[in-house]
Design a protein around this motif. Structure first.
Motif, PDB file in Angstrom:
ATOM      1  N   THR A   1       0.853  -1.194   0.000  1.00 53.01           N
ATOM      2  CA  THR A   1       0.000   0.000   0.000  1.00 53.01           C
ATOM      3  C   THR A   1       0.884   1.237   0.000  1.00 53.01           C
ATOM      4  OG1 THR A   1       0.016   0.073   2.406  1.00 53.01           O
ATOM      5  CG2 THR A   1      -1.734  -1.237   1.383  1.00 53.01           C
ATOM      6  N   PRO A   2       0.316   2.377  -0.352  1.00 47.64           N
ATOM      7  CA  PRO A   2       1.094   3.609  -0.239  1.00 47.64           C
ATOM      8  C   PRO A   2       1.638   3.803   1.180  1.00 47.64           C
ATOM      9  CG  PRO A   2      -0.880   4.015  -1.507  1.00 47.64           C
ATOM     10  CD  PRO A   2      -0.998   2.608  -0.974  1.00 47.64           C
ATOM     11  N   ALA A   3       0.828   3.469   2.173  1.00 47.37           N
ATOM     12  CA  ALA A   3       1.284   3.629   3.558  1.00 47.37           C
ATOM     13  C   ALA A   3       2.522   2.775   3.818  1.00 47.37           C
ATOM     14  CB  ALA A   3       0.160   3.253   4.524  1.00 47.37           C
ATOM     15  N   LYS A   4       2.499   1.547   3.296  1.00 47.46           N
ATOM     16  CA  LYS A   4       3.642   0.651   3.518  1.00 47.46           C
ATOM     17  C   LYS A   4       4.886   1.160   2.789  1.00 47.46           C
ATOM     18  CE  LYS A   4       2.864  -3.889   3.908  1.00 47.46           C
ATOM     19  NZ  LYS A   4       2.521  -5.253   3.488  1.00 47.46           N
ATOM     20  N   VAL A   5       4.693   1.648   1.577  1.00 52.46           N
ATOM     21  CA  VAL A   5       5.827   2.188   0.814  1.00 52.46           C
ATOM     22  C   VAL A   5       6.403   3.390   1.553  1.00 52.46           C
ATOM     23  CG1 VAL A   5       6.459   3.391  -1.322  1.00 52.46           C
ATOM     24  CG2 VAL A   5       5.012   1.358  -1.423  1.00 52.46           C
ATOM     25  N   TRP A   6       5.512   4.244   2.024  1.00 57.95           N
ATOM     26  CA  TRP A   6       5.968   5.442   2.733  1.00 57.95           C
ATOM     27  C   TRP A   6       6.784   5.061   3.968  1.00 57.95           C
ATOM     28  CZ3 TRP A   6       5.389   7.599   7.572  1.00 57.95           C
ATOM     29  CH2 TRP A   6       5.745   8.954   7.688  1.00 57.95           C
ATOM     30  N   GLU A   7       6.278   4.082   4.721  1.00 57.01           N
ATOM     31  CA  GLU A   7       7.007   3.658   5.933  1.00 57.01           C
ATOM     32  C   GLU A   7       8.388   3.114   5.553  1.00 57.01           C
ATOM     33  OE1 GLU A   7       5.938   4.175   8.949  1.00 57.01           O
ATOM     34  OE2 GLU A   7       3.759   4.401   8.750  1.00 57.01           O
ATOM     35  N   ALA A   8       8.435   2.356   4.475  1.00 51.61           N
ATOM     36  CA  ALA A   8       9.717   1.775   4.063  1.00 51.61           C
ATOM     37  C   ALA A   8      10.705   2.863   3.655  1.00 51.61           C
ATOM     38  CB  ALA A   8       9.497   0.796   2.912  1.00 51.61           C
ATOM     39  N   ILE A   9      10.167   3.884   2.983  1.00 48.04           N
ATOM     40  CA  ILE A   9      11.036   5.000   2.568  1.00 48.04           C
ATOM     41  C   ILE A   9      11.563   5.733   3.804  1.00 48.04           C
ATOM     42  CG2 ILE A   9      11.068   7.250   1.403  1.00 48.04           C
ATOM     43  CD1 ILE A   9       9.052   6.045  -0.641  1.00 48.04           C
ATOM     44  N   GLN A  10      10.691   5.945   4.783  1.00 50.48           N
ATOM     45  CA  GLN A  10      11.143   6.624   6.009  1.00 50.48           C
ATOM     46  C   GLN A  10      12.207   5.810   6.723  1.00 50.48           C
ATOM     47  OE1 GLN A  10       9.953   9.687   5.858  1.00 50.48           O
ATOM     48  NE2 GLN A  10       8.711   8.760   4.242  1.00 50.48           N
ATOM     49  N   ALA A  11      12.010   4.487   6.719  1.00 47.46           N
ATOM     50  CA  ALA A  11      12.987   3.620   7.390  1.00 47.46           C
ATOM     51  C   ALA A  11      14.352   3.741   6.708  1.00 47.46           C
ATOM     52  CB  ALA A  11      12.498   2.177   7.370  1.00 47.46           C
ATOM     53  N   GLN A  12      14.352   3.832   5.387  1.00 48.97           N
ATOM     54  CA  GLN A  12      15.622   4.000   4.661  1.00 48.97           C
ATOM     55  C   GLN A  12      16.245   5.341   4.991  1.00 48.97           C
ATOM     56  OE1 GLN A  12      17.382   1.790   2.881  1.00 48.97           O
ATOM     57  NE2 GLN A  12      15.782   0.349   3.474  1.00 48.97           N
ATOM     58  N   LYS A  13      15.391   6.362   5.049  1.00 49.12           N
ATOM     59  CA  LYS A  13      15.918   7.703   5.356  1.00 49.12           C
ATOM     60  C   LYS A  13      16.526   7.722   6.756  1.00 49.12           C
ATOM     61  CE  LYS A  13      13.017  10.569   2.403  1.00 49.12           C
ATOM     62  NZ  LYS A  13      11.755  11.316   2.366  1.00 49.12           N
TER      63      LYS A  13
END
Lengths: 289, 163, 788
Positions: free
Chosen positions: C773-785
């Motif tokens: 989901t967009p929410a999951k993608v967003w969380e993954a991006i934040q985790a990388q950041k």
């Protein structure tokens, strides 16, 4: 899923409805479109003893400009609003929201009054009303009252309406030169309640300075929420990219979302930030046209 | 609980009945009138299998009280076209393979009638949004979109012919 | 490509004739289970548990029975008097019909209310008072095997922990050795979440027992009416229901997708109720009951893929933890507790593989339905296709090129897979090439490079899957001991028209059209002159039903062979009519003629008429044939799917730009119907890839048990699908056909997942579990950041 038994009463006038409600007491509920209440009754989350059907009351379905106000009758359906030329031409924010609300068949029945009176921060119209600084007109046992939107939403499914009050009209300051609004919500799929939604209304003077601004947020707080700190920052200013950036940040800080199936609190704050900025830009673009 | 007398026109026929307050319109149509083409798929007004036309507008009959339909004019899939004939949408769904199991089909067609009434020449995107309150689990929607497009063309031709 | 042998009027194979079944559905005259109304009709509603795990201290029926119109409240104790409170599952486990002491998952059936009216039955169910003592539920399957985990099934003799079974296939030692010595090994834990078939029609039944004739008739939402009849006879034989007195009618079915294979407890209760009361009892599931009970997938797969440094695959290993809920009610062939999961080695040529699986009990609904896939193929394909992409990313090789370099070659078929399947046919290279050409793969690669240079996220995902469908050879495949053959019975009437009956049951696949086309192909009788009948056990020949893409591979083959039997008989009749010897008769579609004298001919209709009116001496009258087809092998449809997506970094929003699906399902009976099936399967592929998944809280409550929150895609979420075909006929199927309708559901999720993960790969993200989901993608991006 079947609702529990209840008594049905059809009101043919506002007076009759109020009289019925006063007589039947707190166990009576008004039903207009029924698309918020009936699903709750089918799930037996709500089991009112009496339903007072106000959908057949004549004269409460209209959209008109009158003096310096846009007036919308409470029983106007979302579909009627969607296809209304005045709203299409002068209040595009309404189209933004209606297009994203539920689905066309639900909008055929669902009314603007019901959407607001339900007092649900997940509904889309409350944020628009906040942004546009609407007045809510209600009639009750004590006569007619006009409630500024900032005094309307009291709590989770709670509003300034007394049990026997009927929301009859929504009044919105008329669109003028230099004003514009926009609404968007992020939803998991079309027709869903908002993960987060933002309504923006701006009014610019001839030199492009922001005279008035309203920002309402959908489904990121228990009660429909106005982004006061963001509005204050913009009022009286020429709205720059930097200011928009700051307001987005404020929106993400001031909203009060909770983690749920729609996403984490942090995600929702981020979404609010993004949409706030985008809707500010879109509203400005419309205002400058 | 008191019963209520309701009178409505369903598929051109006047019907009068005594009903309970809570009787949902979809059950009235299916159980009391034995017209089972209108289906129940979700109970929460998400799937649209129960879509009918009420005073010309598509409405989800699972979320509508029968008593409120007093005086209304209702069309269900059974009454969309005279017996033995097809409405252009019915023909188009057949021609374009717009149905598989058929369960969502009546609702999908009734919704599309309203869609084309308001927007006789919709784009693909407008069709997709226009039927977004009707779920189909079988077709993947491609052919439903094509069906609505075909019907729109046919109906435009018919309209032209009558002008 | 396939060349039609028949005219459009005859409508044999390869013609996109319009469906014969459409008219009744288009006019609201379909006949689904809830549309049946029998004299004296009663209604049943289930009382269900609000808790995931609780003792039942008491059930008080009084208030319910006091409601006018409530006739009975049936509890587990009531059923226990007849020893009907438990039933066997298809995989040798046991399942409660109604509990006598403990509820094991939220929404489990607790008791049933029978009333004269549906509304009154609901009121009755609300009025039943159940006193529960809640217990701490096991929700996380990884905790089910902890030493201190409570034993969930003490009722089972010898059961000492919550493991149901351990299964393995392949050479563990050798696979481990190859992995240990490989240049490159990629690893990932991949989760395929619990999902639901969510057919728009829910499940239900209308059961009617006639005390005078002792006949039980059940209208049932079932994909396998005969199997159900036998199960009912086995389960309830001891109370006097014997198989010849049981009639299961599967009327029109509003979508099945595997969810209408199991025997749900409420069916048994309704049967018990009508048996006791003597009046028809109808039960129709509401949507929440439907979504919360039954499931598919729920596999946690630890995968390891080993390769040389330039990307030659050497070995694959997968260890799975399967959450089956409180009982193993998977609808699998008896000898295949994990279904066809061992197809997980995929479309690639390598020697070593090992797969193992541990199934555990938890306090969740049972199910394990083969949701639009031939028993766990979706899980298997997701595992290998994600890992192949992961390998490509690891060694920085184009995933298409990596696949080309590892594909089983066309000339290697029949191909013996490392885990024991014999793939029948395929041309994987041609299929992927076609998909790449259709979507414009090279152009998208260039566009992606440009977008990445601008910091934009764009992804291209490929899936080149191999399916295994059409169970199956009776030596290996059975359900409760009954071999998984299927059947066709053809009667050609004197006027040359025909009626054919089958042991399968369409749920929207269009059997009334495609079976008629098969017979048209084989007999030359126009498809419009052939009636197809399925679903009534009193009239249809015995068959195992429609699921796992088995109808064309089994019943379709049976139709062809039964038709050929008729043709052989017709040859004798034609010889008689034409006054030549049988050896001098030749056949071409629709007619027999004398060798060398084609003007001397008799049509199939002439011959059918003669079979009743002018019978050759010594020949049995009539023109009928039956065949029970036991397939020699399964069929192995395959395909190449490519998906292009764009992802917005700020919000995680995912935009599916294109999706091309090229399927190879062998010879095609009706291209229009096949394309329609592929479209539908693709939407059921994007559903788990991006939207659906049953969510539980820590107490075992389902959080999204309505269609408000269980996100079945609408026409807006569903992309405009683009489809195409390659054709590699099955060498062992009489028509060269394979199953098809499940391929898209199997192939789409990894293509979409691969595309999204490819899009966010520049941010350092290497894997995401579906639904993405967009929410999951967003969380993954934040985790990388946060890492950076």
């Amino acid at each position: 899923m079947i609702p529990a038994n209840f008594n049905y009463h059809k009101a043919t006038s506002v007076k009759e409805a109020i009289a019925l409600s006063s007589e039947l007491g707190e166990e009576a509920k008004y039903m207009s479109g029924g698309h918020s209440l009936l699903p709750m009754m089918k799930l037996r989350f709500a089991t009112p003893e009496h339903i007072i059907d106000i959908s057949k009351i004549e004269g409460l379905s209209y959209i008109k400009e009158d003096g310096d106000m846009l007036k919308i009758g409470a029983l106007t359906t979302q579909t009627e609003m969607e296809h209304n030329t005045l709203l299409k031409e002068s209040y595009p924010i309404m189209g933004d929201a209606i297009w994203l609300t539920a689905d066309p068949s639900v909008r055929n029945v669902g009314t603007i009054g019901g959407n607001i009176a339900h007092g649900d921060a997940a509904n889309d119209q409350p944020a628009l009303m906040l942004a546009m600084r609407a007045n809510i007109v209600a009639e009750g046992a004590d006569g007619t009252k006009t409630i500024p939107i900032d005094e309307f939403f009291h709590g989770f499914y709670m509003t300034a309406l007394e049990p026997s009050d009927i929301l009859t009209e929504i009044q919105i300051p008329k669109a003028k030169k230099g004003s514009g609004g926009a609404y968007h919500k992020v939803e998991r799929k079309v027709g869903d309640y908002a993960t987060a939604g933002v309504a923006v209304h701006v009014e610019l003077d001839d030199s492009g300075v922001c005279q008035q601004v309203g920002i309402g947020l959908t489904n990121v707080s228990a009660v429909p929420m106005r982004l006061e700190r963001g509005e204050e920052l913009l009022r009286g200013q020429e709205i720059t990219d930097e200011l928009i950036e700051q307001v987005g940040q404020i929106a993400s800080e001031d909203c009060e979302p909770e983690s749920d199936l729609r996403g984490s609190e942090a995600y929702k704050r981020s979404v609010v930030n993004t949409i706030t900025k985008r809707m500010l830009n879109k509203a400005l673009e419309r205002a400058r046209q | 609980m008191a019963k209520h007398e309701v009178t409505m026109t369903i598929n051109g026929q006047s019907v009068t009945a005594e009903v309970d307050s809570r009787l949902l319109l979809v059950h009235f149509i299916r159980e009391n009138l034995d017209m089972t083409g209108t289906h129940i798929g979700c109970d929460t007004s998400n799937c649209g299998a129960c879509t009918i036309l009420l005073d010309g507008k598509s409405v989800k009959a699972c979320t509508y009280l029968t008593v409120r339909a007093d005086g209304a004019e209702i069309t269900t899939i059974e009454g969309l076209a005279p017996e033995g004939t097809n409405h252009p949408l019915q023909q188009a769904f057949h021609d374009q393979h717009g149905l598989h199991c058929g369960f969502c089909t009546p609702g999908m067609i009734m919704r599309s009638v309203d869609l084309l009434k308001n927007n006789p020449n919709p784009t693909e995107e407008e069709i997709r949004w226009g039927i977004s309150g009707n779920l189909c689990r079988c077709t993947g929607y491609n052919n439903i979109v094509k069906s609505v497009q075909q019907a729109a063309k046919e109906m435009a031709k018919e309209k032209e012919a009558t002008v | 490509m396939f060349k039609c042998k028949t005219s459009a009027e005859v409508g044999g194979m390869g013609h996109s004739v319009k469906r014969k079944e459409d008219a009744r559905f288009l006019h609201g005259k379909g006949n689904y289970v809830d549309d049946t109304k029998l004299p004296g009709q009663l209604h049943m509603v289930m009382v269900r548990s609000p808790y995931a795990y609780a003792k039942i201290k008491s059930i008080n029926k009084e208030k319910a029975l006091a409601i006018d119109g409530v006739l009975a409240v049936i509890t587990g104790e009531d059923l226990a008097q007849y020893n009907l409170h438990w039933m066997p599952t298809l995989l040798s486990d046991t399942q409660m019909v109604l509990p006598t002491d403990t509820v094991m998952h939220q929404s489990q059936e607790v008791c049933a209310v029978i009333a004269t009216d549906r509304y009154v039955a609901v009121d009755g169910a609300e009025a039943v008072e159940v006193d529960y003592e809640p217990m701490q539920a096991i929700v996380d399957p990884f905790k089910a095997l902890d030493d201190d985990a409570p034993l969930l099934r003490p009722d089972k003799e010898g059961q000492e922990d919550n493991q149901i079974y351990h299964w393995e296939r392949g050479d563990r030692a050798k696979t481990d050795e190859v992995i240990a010595n490989a240049d490159v090994v990629v690893k990932e834990r991949i989760y395929l979440p619990r999902i639901h078939v969510a057919s728009i029609e829910t499940c239900g039944c209308n059961a009617s027992y006639d005390k005078d004739t002792q006949k039980l008739t059940v209208y049932l939402t079932t994909q396998a009416p005969h199997a159900i009849r036998t199960v009912v006879a086995l389960v309830a034989g001891h109370v006097g229901l014997s198989e010849e007195k049981i009639r299961i009618i599967s009327p029109d079915i509003g979508g099945g997708f595997g969810g209408k294979v199991p025997v749900y407890p409420a069916y048994v209760v309704a049967i018990a109720a009508t048996f006791l009361i003597g009046k028809p009892v109808k039960w129709i599931e509401d949507r929440s009951e439907n979504l919360v009970n039954g499931f598919a997938r729920d596999y946690h797969m630890d995968c390891e893929l080993a390769a040389t440094k330039d990307g030659k695959i050497q070995a694959f290993k997968v260890s799975t933890l399967a959450d089956h809920g409180y009982t193993d009610s998977s609808a699998n062939p008896s000898k295949y507790p994990t279904g066809m999961f061992s197809i997980c080695t995929g479309s690639y040529d390598y020697e070593h593989a090992f797969a193992e699986l541990d199934a555990v009990y938890t306090n969740k609904a049972p199910g394990g339905v083969a949701y639009r896939c031939s028993f766990r193929v979706t899980e298997a394909v997701h595992a290998i296709e994600r890992m192949v992409d992961k390998l490509a990313a690891e060694i920085d090789k184009d995933p298409a090129l990596l696949r080309f370099e590892n594909f089983i070659k066309k000339e290697q078929f029949p191909y013996e897979s490392p885990l024991g399947w014999s793939y029948d046919s395929g041309d994987y290279k041609a299929t992927l090439e076609k998909a790449m050409e259709m979507i414009g793969y090279d152009d998208y690669k260039k566009e992606q490079a440009e977008k990445r240079a601008q910091g934009k996220l764009m992804g291209i995902g490929i899936c080149t899957f191999t399916e295994v469908v059409g169970a199956g050879p009776s030596k290996d495949f059975d359900i409760l001991g009954i071999a998984m053959f299927d059947s066709a019975e053809i009667r050609v009437h004197p006027t040359g028209k025909a009626l054919a009956r089958f042991g399968t049951k369409s749920q929207g696949q269009g059997h009334e059209t495609t079976y008629a086309q098969i017979l048209a192909e084989e007999l030359g009788i126009p498809y419009t002159d052939i009636e197809i009948d399925e679903g009534d056990t009193d009239t249809a020949p015995y068959g195992l039903g429609t699921y796992a893409s088995r109808s064309t591979p089994t019943a379709g083959a049976a139709a062809a062979i039964a038709a050929r039997k008729l043709r052989d008989k017709g040859k004798k009749i034609a010889a008689h009519l034409l006054e030549v010897s049988e050896e001098d008769i030749e056949w071409e579609v629709g007619k027999y003629f004398v060798k060398g004298a084609p003007e001397k001919s008799k049509t199939i209709q002439d011959v059918a008429f003669a079979a009743y009116t002018n019978i050759p001496p010594g020949l049995e009258p009539g023109f009928e044939a039956t065949h029970y087809y036991d397939p020699p092998n399964l069929t192995f449809p395959n395909g190449a799917y490519i998906c292009v997506v764009e992802v917005e970094e700020e919000t995680g929003a995912i935009d599916v730009k294109r999706f091309v699906a090229i399927d190879d399902c062998g010879n095609i009976i009706n291209p229009m119907i096949v394309e329609g099936q592929v479209h539908g399967g693709l939407t059921q592929g994007i559903a788990p890839a991006m939207y659906e998944g049953i969510e539980y809280d820590d107490e075992g409550n389902v959080l999204n048990g309505t269609l408000m929150d269980y996100l079945v895609p609408t026409a807006v979420e569903s992309p405009h699908w683009e489809t195409g075909h390659t054709i590699t006929p099955s060498p062992h199927h009489p028509l060269g056909a394979k199953g098809v309708a499940e391929s898209p559901t199997v192939g789409a999720p990894p293509a979409i997942a691969n595309a999204i993960i490819d899009a966010v790969a520049p941010l350092g993200i290497k894997h995401l579990d579906i639904p993405i989901t967009p929410a999951k993608v967003w969380e993954a991006i934040q985790a990388q950041k946060a890492k950076a």
